[in-house]
Scaffold this active site. Structure first.
Site, PDB file in Angstrom:
ATOM      1  N   PRO A   1       0.778  -1.089   0.079  1.00  6.45           N
ATOM      2  CA  PRO A   1      -0.263   0.359  -0.007  1.00  6.45           C
ATOM      3  C   PRO A   1       0.952   1.281  -0.374  1.00  6.45           C
ATOM      4  CG  PRO A   1      -0.809  -0.944   2.006  1.00  6.45           C
ATOM      5  CD  PRO A   1       0.911  -2.077   1.823  1.00  6.45           C
ATOM      6  N   CYS A   2       0.112   2.326  -0.662  1.00  4.91           N
ATOM      7  CA  CYS A   2       1.104   3.698  -1.232  1.00  4.91           C
ATOM      8  C   CYS A   2       0.885   4.656  -0.451  1.00  4.91           C
ATOM      9  CB  CYS A   2       1.159   3.131  -2.136  1.00  4.91           C
ATOM     10  SG  CYS A   2      -0.025   3.350  -3.419  1.00  4.91           S
ATOM     11  N   GLN A   3      -0.439   5.506   0.478  1.00  3.30           N
ATOM     12  CA  GLN A   3      -1.333   6.303   0.542  1.00  3.30           C
ATOM     13  C   GLN A   3      -0.155   7.236   1.579  1.00  3.30           C
ATOM     14  OE1 GLN A   3      -2.283   3.431   0.782  1.00  3.30           O
ATOM     15  NE2 GLN A   3      -4.633   3.527   1.107  1.00  3.30           N
TER      16      GLN A   3
END
Ligand SMILES: C[S@@+](CC[C@H](N)C(=O)[O-])C[C@H]1O[C@@H](n2cnc3c(N)ncnc32)[C@H](O)[C@@H]1O
Length: 467
Positions: free
Chosen positions: A82-84
């Protein structure tokens, strides 16, 4: 000595989402044997569209899955953590999600597959989490190839830019960059390229009743085919009415990212797909439009959710299961567009099978000449590096001693005259010295910048000729 694994590459995906990356890798010829994600909705969609091998698992608890992955002994571990935490919309502070990049690296170093493929937003390339993961992977013996990939050059009409790292045990850093660059198309794909080709595929099944339609898109399940039921499509027919409307309008609005334009023509790729790509322009935007918008946003089309799914690379027959539209859009926006994953999967498979070799950088010739060699001699050295690499089935080695040992073990090399063997060895040594010189020079960009290198792909035919 054998350098290539089996023809088939067996893969495990971490953070699989609904399966965009898996879809593309399978299309490239990779066998997916297991996939994990913590979000049950995504896993349900993966299972419905890809296969039953996806499981719900929290990858912060590596102890619960690493032993299982080890038993599966995959050739490739892939995934997009995940890259948030890195994205421009995010807090810019690395938190729990960023640590999942490290979890990915821990899983790879524990299982030690021959290959790994990791995707993230481009901002991740400069993150502390990637610096730590990178060091861990290098210590474990992986050569890394880091590339910033623009999706519109790899099969979807979208300006999405993402950071891809491909690793292989024992390789030199940068070993696959020329092949990744070589897989890009010369021109970005536009919305017209994409939807223009989609609208031509229609099939005419004359219905028995007036109530029923007679024209079906070839992208949807057709009604039962009766004898002689397929006829030419009537000229007036427009399959995918939304696609036709989009093409006719010629302009599309998507909520601008980073204060960019909201309006684009269909003769360019669209901006990165997000959860909000279907939204119409807000009054605020209409009152204060971007100065470079070619027409007023109020006169444009917006993409339907079905179009957003296709622009993100999901096939037209993909079946989304989600009670909330928000979930569906989240899964779509999260995905690696399948054509992008397919292109990278093909690059990996081609190298795995020994069909390509890393490009020799043009600066090598200058370096040799600056060292006092004539141009013709320098060219011969370069040709000999290529020849040695072909004998090594395209594999480069981080350690020159191991590279020379591997070359000595090749039967076809041993059969060459002594002088030729000596020239090939010498050429590899010189190239290793050139690369060491290159890395010792001060870098112009950050340590993780993916530098575009000249493209030199050796195709099967060339290899066959060289063999
Ligand atoms: C960027 S998306 C991956 C999308 C996928 N590569 C694709 O192509 O469809 C990241 C995924 O990580 C999952 N995820 C987030 N935290 C997780 C955790 N602790 N364990 C497992 N998966 C997690 C999310 O549910 C999300 O589906």
């Amino acid at each position: 000595m054998t350098f290539t694994g089996g023809v088939l590459v067996r893969a495990v995906e971490l953070f699989c989402g609904a399966g965009g990356m898996s879809r593309g890798l399978i299309d490239a010829g990779v066998e997916m044997v297991r996939a994990y994600d913590a979000w049950p909705v995504a896993v349900e969609n993966y299972r419905a569209n890809i296969g039953p091998h996806a499981e719900v698992a929290d990858l912060t608890n590596l102890l619960s899955i690493v032993p299982e992955i080890s038993r599966l002994a995959p050739d490739l571990i892939c995934g997009g953590p995940p890259c948030q935490d890195y994205s421009l919309a995010g807090r810019r502070q690395e938190g729990e999600n960023a640590s999942l990049t490290i979890a990915f690296a821990i899983a790879v170093t524990a299982v030690r597959p021959e290959w790994f493929l990791m995707e993230n937003v481009v901002q991740a390339a400069r993150s502390e989490a990637w610096a730590e993961a990178r060091a861990m992977l290098e210590r474990a013996g992986y050569g890394l190839s880091e590339s910033r990939v623009t999706a519109s050059l790899y099969g979807v009409p979208q300006n999405r830019r993402r950071f891809f790292v491909i690793g292989r045990l024992g390789e030199r850093n940068g070993f696959l960059q020329s092949a990744v660059a070589g897989a890009a198309s010369a021109q970005p794909m536009t919305l017209r390229d994409f939807f223009g080709s989609a609208v031509s595929d229609a099939v005419y099944f004359p219905a028995r009743s007036q109530e029923r339609r007679s024209v079906w898109s070839s992208d949807e399940p057709a009604p039962t085919i009766r004898e002689r039921s397929i006829r030419p499509v009537p000229e007036a027919y427009r399959p995918h009415p939304a696609d036709a409307a989009l093409l006719e309008n010629g302009f599309v609005y998507t909520r601008p990212l980073r204060d960019g334009r909201g309006v684009r023509t269909i003769d360019e790729p669209i901006t990165t797909i997000t959860r909000t790509s279907w939204e119409r322009p807000t009054p605020r935007y209409l009152n204060d439009p971007h100065p470079d918008d070619p027409i007023s946003a109020s006169a444009t089309a917006v993409l339907t959710v079905d179009q957003i799914s296709r622009v993100q690379g999901f096939p037209a027959d993909w079946h989304w299961i989600a009670k909330a539209k928000r979930d569906k859009l989240q899964m779509i926006a999260n995905a690696v567009p399948a054509p992008v994953a397919k292109a990278l999967g093909k690059v990996i498979l081609a190298r795995h099978r020994g069909h390509t070799a890393p490009a020799i950088e043009g600066r090598f010739l200058d370096w040799l000449q600056r060292g006092g060699r004539k141009r013709t001699t320098a060219r011969n050295v370069k040709a000999n590096v290529n020849r040695a690499r072909r004998l090594l089935h395209g594999k480069s080695f981080a350690d020159i001693a191991i590279e020379l040992g591997a070359l000595d073990a090749v039967v076809d090399f041993a059969a060459l005259p002594r002088n030729t063997r000596s020239d090939l060895r010498q050429a590899l040594i010189l190239y290793a010295e050139f690369e060491a010189w290159k890395t010792s020079r001060p870098k112009r960009r950050g340590p993780t910048a993916a530098v575009a290198v000249p493209v030199e792909i050796i195709l099967d035919d060339d290899l066959a000729k060289a063999a």
